[in-house]
Design an enzyme around this catalytic site. Structure first.
Site, mmCIF file in Angstrom:
data_model
loop_
_atom_site.group_PDB
_atom_site.id
_atom_site.type_symbol
_atom_site.label_atom_id
_atom_site.label_comp_id
_atom_site.label_asym_id
_atom_site.label_seq_id
_atom_site.Cartn_x
_atom_site.Cartn_y
_atom_site.Cartn_z
ATOM 1 N N TRP A 104 10.006 -10.532 -15.525
ATOM 2 C CA TRP A 104 9.158 -10.259 -14.351
ATOM 3 C C TRP A 104 8.961 -11.511 -13.485
ATOM 4 O O TRP A 104 8.237 -11.507 -12.509
ATOM 5 C CB TRP A 104 7.803 -9.688 -14.809
ATOM 6 C CG TRP A 104 7.170 -8.812 -13.779
ATOM 7 C CD1 TRP A 104 6.130 -9.126 -12.937
ATOM 8 C CD2 TRP A 104 7.526 -7.456 -13.445
ATOM 9 N NE1 TRP A 104 5.831 -8.074 -12.121
ATOM 10 C CE2 TRP A 104 6.673 -7.030 -12.416
ATOM 11 C CE3 TRP A 104 8.502 -6.563 -13.914
ATOM 12 C CZ2 TRP A 104 6.749 -5.753 -11.840
ATOM 13 C CZ3 TRP A 104 8.575 -5.295 -13.348
ATOM 14 C CH2 TRP A 104 7.707 -4.912 -12.335
ATOM 15 N N GLY A 117 0.805 -1.224 0.000
ATOM 16 C CA GLY A 117 0.000 0.000 0.000
ATOM 17 C C GLY A 117 0.836 1.270 0.000
ATOM 18 O O GLY A 117 0.353 2.344 0.353
ATOM 19 N N ARG A 155 16.069 -2.009 -6.525
ATOM 20 C CA ARG A 155 15.322 -1.396 -7.624
ATOM 21 C C ARG A 155 16.077 -0.214 -8.224
ATOM 22 O O ARG A 155 15.906 0.126 -9.387
ATOM 23 C CB ARG A 155 13.976 -0.934 -7.054
ATOM 24 C CG ARG A 155 12.887 -0.893 -8.083
ATOM 25 C CD ARG A 155 11.569 -1.184 -7.429
ATOM 26 N NE ARG A 155 10.639 -0.085 -7.587
ATOM 27 C CZ ARG A 155 9.354 -0.158 -7.266
ATOM 28 N NH1 ARG A 155 8.864 -1.269 -6.726
ATOM 29 N NH2 ARG A 155 8.561 0.853 -7.453
ATOM 30 N N ASP A 176 10.609 6.572 -6.573
ATOM 31 C CA ASP A 176 9.895 5.335 -6.234
ATOM 32 C C ASP A 176 10.814 4.120 -6.314
ATOM 33 O O ASP A 176 10.432 3.053 -6.785
ATOM 34 C CB ASP A 176 8.660 5.126 -7.126
ATOM 35 C CG ASP A 176 7.804 3.954 -6.643
ATOM 36 O OD1 ASP A 176 7.678 3.785 -5.420
ATOM 37 O OD2 ASP A 176 7.278 3.203 -7.494
HETATM 38 CA CA CA Z 1 6.366 2.083 -4.551
#
Ligand code: CA
Ligand code: CA
Length: 575
Positions: free
Chosen positions: A482, A191, A335, A312
């Site tokens: 992925w 979330g 990431r 992000d």
């Molecule tokens: Ca995120």
């Protein structure tokens, strides 16, 4: 005396029967070494995804053929990111829309199915996926898109206990496989795009009763057995004003556990909102690996990969522990495009190097301070500096927010000493906008378009040497990778592609030695196990996940891919 001896014998027989049927902590701690089962996400709580089986190897893999396939059925397809588990002749596999199936592992025959009843208004950011279950005692435990955790009887599929993690209407959901450590079931929360409060929770795996919770946002209180257990960090040390109250740092990919350190390692996602100009400071413990003492629920160390994130770059990626020069280390392909080698006991950075070819936000990681060397002009601009105050300067950033690596777990082979990383080369145009927190609403303050960098490929399966930081080999892929990775003592690396292939390559050279078309895109990690001397490989197939939903130019490039939902199991022909 004789009676006593007899009853002792009966007890011993019962004991061994029980050990066969129920999953214990010691079985879980040995899972990476035992070939007869796959009890945990990651083929061992360290997350190495290394199978010690050798029957399927670089010589025999050419004879690998399907043993059976099972369809999840119904009208519910979408992304299938689940890793199956195998125990006691049964396979337990979750599917999209919070479904779970028990199958006969040898024949694929369906034993039972549980479909979680989902309310209207769930808010998963990145498709209706589930990444797998956990096994403990006679239970199979998984979490759901409406932020609940459900424990079912392995034999019948009946609900034994069910607990609410949090309020789905506030943006909470859960998609990761739970982690078992010392009789506790550990879960995170999803979330991060809704300003939730990230945390790790530990419950008694047999009853579901809460034991401890540990927030991953500075300033929030942790609990142990219903009592206050200290706040995480120091309030307002790295978060200004009230912003920490909706600070994100969602622990949405779950964690790993190393019995030798007694620590659980969870990654935390982006700070909320994405617009970094609204929150000065490092914003702990966003974009970090957090090591938590499983016995006390306290943070022992943290390492922040992207302080004051503006792209992000969720720091959720799996922390895979391994031995390097006689020390227990952890490897993490973040990431943000850098691969980190970190001391698993104390969190001290040992090495950091890029595992993707283009990184714009930093020039490297300072090995002394552990901090990135930022490129300030490549941070999305401040909207308040623009003429109308509504849109900050757009920058091009690589990696894109979908990351050098995303949810797809890598593998580590103690035999080759290499990590096998499913990487992606892509970038994005990103800009910031004003935003205020509103319960249950997207909390980004940013806009973006994902862009390709190279004409011929986005994905690249890469063998990475944690000692040297060198990419030893790579296999390029048209679509973004992925799915996760499996490596084996047969010197093979298995991974799936969105184009539908399950592939096997030589772990030393990267030469692709086998492939099979599964009928839909593979976005899940393969597993391997043995039963009665036969080695099996399994993978879930079903295209979806974040790429078709968020992928911009890349989503349109791969919009020809079809959905699906099935498990494929393979064995050597004639076995
Ligand atoms: Ca995120
Ligand atoms: Ca095992």
């Amino acid at each position: 005396m004789r009676k006593l001896l007899l009853s002792a014998l009966v007890m011993a027989a019962l004991g061994s029967m029980q050990a066969h049927a129920t999953v214990t902590d010691s079985m879980i701690e040995q899972d990476g070494k035992t070939v007869g089962d796959v009890l945990t996400n990651g083929l061992g709580t360290q997350g190495q995804r290394f199978s010690p089986s050798t029957k399927i190897n670089t010589t025999t893999v050419k004879n690998l053929v399907p043993a059976w396939s099972f369809s999840f059925g119904g009208e519910k397809q979408r992304g299938q990111e689940s890793q199956p588990l195998v125990h006691d002749g049964k396979m337990f596999v979750t599917a999209s829309y919070s479904r779970i199936y028990a199958l006969d592992a040898k024949s694929g025959k369906k034993l039972w199915k549980y479909e979680h009843r989902l309310p209207e208004g769930i808010m998963p950011c990145c498709d209706v996926v589930n990444r797998g279950a956990a096994l403990y005692d006679n239970l199979v435990i998984f979490s759901t898109l409406d932020a609940q955790i459900v424990a079912l009887d392995q034999a019948t599929g009946k609900v034994v206990w069910k607990e609410k993690i949090d309020d789905y209407a506030a943006g909470y959901s859960n998609t990761a496989a739970p982690l078992i450590a010392k009789g506790l079931v550990l879960t995170g929360v999803s979330g991060g795009e809704f300003g939730v409060i990230g945390r790790v929770e530990a419950r008694d795996a047999k009853t579901g009763k809460m034991v401890w919770s540990r927030p991953t946002v500075e300033g929030h209180m942790g609990y142990l057995n219903g009592k206050e257990n200290g706040i995480s960090g120091t309030t307002n040390a790295t978060w200004p004003g009230e912003m920490w109250k909706s600070g994100g740092a969602a622990t949405w990919l779950g964690g790993t556990y190393d019995a030798s350190t007694g620590l659980a390692y969870f990654g935390a996602g982006n700070p909320g909102p994405w617009n970094s100009h609204l929150r000065k400071g490092d914003n702990l413990f966003s974009c970090s690996t957090i090591a938590i003492d499983v016995a006390t629920g306290k943070i022992v160390w943290h390492y922040q990969t992207t302080p004051h994130d503006g792209w992000d770059f969720d720091g959720v990626n799996e922390f895979v522990t391994f031995d390097l020069n006689g020390k227990r280390m952890g490897g993490k392909a973040d990431r943000n495009g850098f691969f980190y080698v970190i001391d698993a006991k104390n969190g001290k950075l040992q090495n950091a190097f890029p595992f993707v070819k283009k990184i714009t936000w930093a020039t490297g990681i300072d090995l002394k301070s552990g901090r990135p060397n930022y490129v300030p002009e490549n941070r999305p601009g401040d909207p308040t500096a623009s003429s109308d105050g509504k849109k900050g300067a757009t920058v091009f950033s690589a990696p894109s927010f979908l990351g050098g690596k995303n949810q797809m777990p890598m593998a580590y082979s103690p035999k080759t000493g290499l990590f096998y990383v499913p990487a992606n080369e892509w970038g994005m145009d990103i800009w910031n906008e004003p935003v205020t927190y509103k319960k249950g609403a997207a909390y980004l303050g940013a806009g973006f378009t994902i862009k390709t960098i190279n004409d011929d490929y986005i994905g690249a399966m890469r063998a990475v040497d944690p000692k040297t930081g060198k990419i030893v080999w790579e296999v390029k892929n048209g679509a973004p990778l992925w799915g996760g990775v499996l490596t084996t003592a047969g010197d093979l690396v298995f991974w799936g592609t969105p184009e539908g292939f399950l592939k096997a390559a030589d772990a030393k050279t990267g030469k692709v030695v086998w492939e099979f078309q599964t009928g839909s895109g593979v976005v899940a990690p393969p597993i391997s196990w043995e039963e009665n001397g036969t080695q099996y490989v399994a993978v879930v197939s079903g295209w979806g996940g974040a790429v078709p939903l968020w992928g911009g130019d890349v989503a349109s490039k791969v919009n020809y891919l079809e959905q699906g939902g099935s498990v494929w199991v393979f064995k050597l022909a004639g076995k």
